[in-house]
Write an enzyme that holds these catalytic residues in place. Structure first.
Site, PDB file in Angstrom:
ATOM      1  N   LYS A  81      33.185  50.048  47.354  1.00 38.26           N
ATOM      2  CA  LYS A  81      34.433  49.279  47.353  1.00 38.26           C
ATOM      3  C   LYS A  81      35.032  49.124  48.746  1.00 38.26           C
ATOM      4  CE  LYS A  81      39.159  49.011  46.847  1.00 38.26           C
ATOM      5  NZ  LYS A  81      40.272  49.553  47.629  1.00 38.26           N
TER       6      LYS A  81
ATOM      7  N   ASP B  72      37.740  47.622  42.362  1.00 38.53           N
ATOM      8  CA  ASP B  72      38.901  48.502  42.264  1.00 38.53           C
ATOM      9  C   ASP B  72      39.433  48.484  40.833  1.00 38.53           C
ATOM     10  OD1 ASP B  72      40.276  46.121  41.984  1.00 38.53           O
ATOM     11  OD2 ASP B  72      41.683  46.494  43.615  1.00 38.53           O
TER      12      ASP B  72
END
Length: 252
Positions: free
Chosen positions: A153, A185
């Site tokens: 991420k 996320d």
């Protein structure tokens, strides 16, 4: 399990969007872009501006606030404080340790800053311009120095924010590469569950290929509108006929 009806509705909506619409979302709607513009205008050092944006990106997880407010805090702080290559890592760590919006896992985050700082210290503005035209190479190097997967991420998010910062500095738009995946996320994970319980990265890669919009630009379309404080009324006049399709994304 896939909800094919909802997936088809999603793909129909994305059929009305393209990279230019994503660019509009980024530059007119995404508050993270606004705060970077404000910071760049308050700093007299474009090289340091880009370096600070990358540093902030790689620790932008497990926040104590929203992503929007965290980047606002970052922008306000660095509009009043200086950093240079000699004290880059130390200065950023001092900001991080005293921040309001990013207090979790500080030891882990500081180690990430320590890993990436030597790489950033050796880069100049010309290097960043080269990376801007080859963002996959930047992804590769960030991944290597952070010892992280290329689809992690914070690594892909760092490339996204680097793209914002470079667009602002160089006043030139390069679309994100199709091969750089969406930052996974909590907002994206929760929204993906409306359509499937499979890996969000895999799902949005498929949407990306069908819509012919790079995953990081897809993120720019959906991430802001999923924020709990997103103001649809304020953006209606900025998005012409595409506004109604954007609204449909939240109704699926």
């Amino acid at each position: 399990m896939r909800n094919l009806e909802k997936i088809n509705e999603l793909l129909e909506i994305f059929g009305h969007f393209d990279v230019n619409f994503a660019k509009t979302m980024e530059e007119k709607i995404d508050t993270q872009y606004f705060v970077l513009e404000n910071l760049k205008n308050s700093m007299n050092n474009d090289e340091m501006f880009i370096k600070l944006v990358i540093l902030n990106s790689i620790v932008s997880y497990q926040l104590c606030t929203t992503g929007e407010l965290w980047w606002e805090e970052f922008s306000k702080y660095w509009s009043k404080h200086d950093a240079n290559n000699e004290n880059l890592g130390e200065s950023y760590v001092n900001f991080l340790e005293n921040s309001k919006g990013n207090k979790r896992l500080l030891n882990v985050k500081i180690k990430r800053i320590e890993r990436i700082t030597p790489f950033l210290e050796n880069l100049n503005l010309l290097d960043f311009k080269t990376y801007y035209s080859d963002m996959e190479k930047l992804l590769e190097n960030l991944s290597k120095y952070l010892n992280s997967k290329k689809n992690s991420k914070t690594v892909v998010f760092a490339v996204k924010m680097f793209g914002y910062a470079s667009r602002i500095v160089f006043n030139e738009f390069f679309p994100y590469p199709m091969n750089i995946e969406i930052p996974k996320d909590s907002r994206i994970e929760k929204y993906t569950l409306k359509f499937t319980d499979e890996n969000p990265i895999k799902f949005w890669n498929e949407v990306s290929k069908t819509a012919k919009i790079p995953p990081l630009h897809i993120d720019s379309i959906i991430w802001p509108v999923l924020g709990r404080n997103f103001d649809f009324k304020s953006c209606e006049n900025k998005l012409d006929e595409n506004f109604r399709y954007l609204l449909k994304l939240t109704e699926l």
